[in-house]
Design an enzyme around this catalytic site. Structure first.
Site, PDB file in Angstrom:
ATOM      1  CB  SER A  45      -0.918   0.016   1.227  1.00 46.74           C
ATOM      2  OG  SER A  45      -0.159  -0.099   2.420  1.00 46.74           O
ATOM      3  CG  ASP A  79      -1.110   3.712   9.786  1.00 48.25           C
ATOM      4  OD1 ASP A  79       0.062   3.978   9.489  1.00 48.25           O
ATOM      5  OD2 ASP A  79      -1.898   3.130   9.017  1.00 48.25           O
ATOM      6  CG  HIS A  87      -0.647   3.050   5.528  1.00 49.66           C
ATOM      7  ND1 HIS A  87      -1.242   2.292   6.526  1.00 49.66           N
ATOM      8  CD2 HIS A  87      -0.598   2.258   4.440  1.00 49.66           C
ATOM      9  CE1 HIS A  87      -1.549   1.104   6.027  1.00 49.66           C
ATOM     10  NE2 HIS A  87      -1.161   1.050   4.777  1.00 49.66           N
TER      11      HIS A  87
END
Lengths: 251, 251
Positions: free
Chosen positions: B50, B227, B230
């Site tokens: 991601s 977090d 990310h």
């Protein structure tokens, strides 16, 4: 399509034809602004059309939202700003909306500018004010564009007399797919108008048109701005660099 | 969830435990690669999870597509690459996919790596290989991660012995919302494994973990990586700068 006539301030400011505003745009024009120490907790707002929008997720509208800056020059430079000024509590918003002309900014200026109380307003608007006269039967003229822009900035300055402004020149890159009709001189008047308004308000001015013209000597329009209006990734990086230079001249 | 066992090459390469690979990661490790003149028409491929994906529009998969790079570090640095190397015919792809572990790269390696014939492969993978053992009952171990990574790179090197590789260290930023369980030493083993594999293949290595650790001294985890996994926009810019430094060490 008729534009909505919302402004009288612009008519009062009345610079009329912008034929006299053809000053050189070869260099960044920040001389009118005295550099200051950058305050903590400052708010920076990006406003404009699709170039600023960059396909952003408009539902992610909080300051510094990593999903809300789009994929254009704003995304590229906001990361740099927040990296270089970590710990300063900087708040950055992107409120560009694809397709917008200057009068459409007015309709959302309370929510998408004044309520955010920006310390720095970065505004690039104008290509659609011309382009849509060719493609959307839009009836606005360069004087409409200029006077509306003046009125918008008057309103903004009234709300915050200390605001700093960065005005990006509307640009078209010769050789781009969609801009063959941009080079008869009419579009240039919009560019000169944006420069004249920037000067009138003591705003930093970024001469994107000549920046792209110079860059396109290597790689051509296709590399920097394939349709002549919307920058490629390389074009976005070019804009981000120029914007950072203008911003760094403010503080 | 069981991983699919697809590799025997990794077992053959067999570096076993990576306990011996705890070399310093404080500086970019590019010494193993002799700089060369950058060829025209080179292809650069970004692969990963991601962090690399960055919310990209996966339907826009053509090289250099301004809508297809997402909003993360790839978007930020691809513009710089194409700006700085205009006229060189550089082709850049982002094929990161959110949530992926190293074994999932294997499933799509033909289409999403080998068929693209990259001259430079930039690969950052591993945080999910650990994280999903906590959150998704994934049963892979650090040895699985390491051996699969070795096998993937063996396959890649076999297809193109001249490929240059940039390996990004999996990282977690202490203080981030989602990573409180990352600091008992287990996750560190994945970091050390990525460094050991980079060294084994003579790849440039980017020590993102220590880069974020250092950066977080100003502004805290929230500013760089809320977090812990990310990156924020600031974190993306931090990664883009480190990546550019690693890339510039290759040529």
């Amino acid at each position: 399509m008729k534009r909505r006539h919302f402004l009288s301030v612009g008519a009062a400011a009345g610079l009329g034809s912008c034929a006299s505003a053809k000053s050189t745009t070869a260099a960044l024009s920040t001389a009118a602004i005295a550099p200051q120490t950058m305050p903590d907790g400052m708010t920076i707002l990006f406003q404009g059309d699709s170039i600023t929008d960059g396909g952003r997720n408009r539902g992610r509208y909080y300051a510094n939202d990593s999903g809300g800056m789009g994929g254009g020059y704003v995304n590229m430079l906001v990361g740099q700003l927040l990296k270089e000024h970590a710990g300063k509590g900087m708040k950055i918003y992107n409120r560009g909306i694809s397709g917008h002309k200057v009068f459409q900014l007015r309709d959302r200026w309370d929510e998408d500018c004044l309520h955010l109380e920006p310390d720095v307003l970065s505004l690039m608007i104008g290509v659609n004010d011309f382009w849509h006269t060719l493609t959307h039967a839009y009836e606005g003229t360069v004087d409409v564009y200029k006077n509306d822009l003046i009125a918008l900035l008057e309103q903004t300055k009234t709300a915050n007399p200390n605001i700093k402004m960065i005005i990006g020149e509307p640009f078209a890159v010769k050789g781009g797919r969609a801009v063959s009709a941009f080079f008869d001189g009419t579009f240039d008047e919009y560019r000169y108008a944006s420069k004249a308004v920037a000067d009138q308000f003591g705003a930093a001015f970024i001469p994107y048109h000549s920046i792209f013209e110079e860059a396109a000597k290597v790689g051509g329009a296709k590399h920097w701005c394939p349709d002549g209006v919307h920058p490629s990734l390389a074009g976005g990086a070019l804009m981000a660099d120029a914007w950072m230079a203008a911003f760094n001249g403010l503080y």
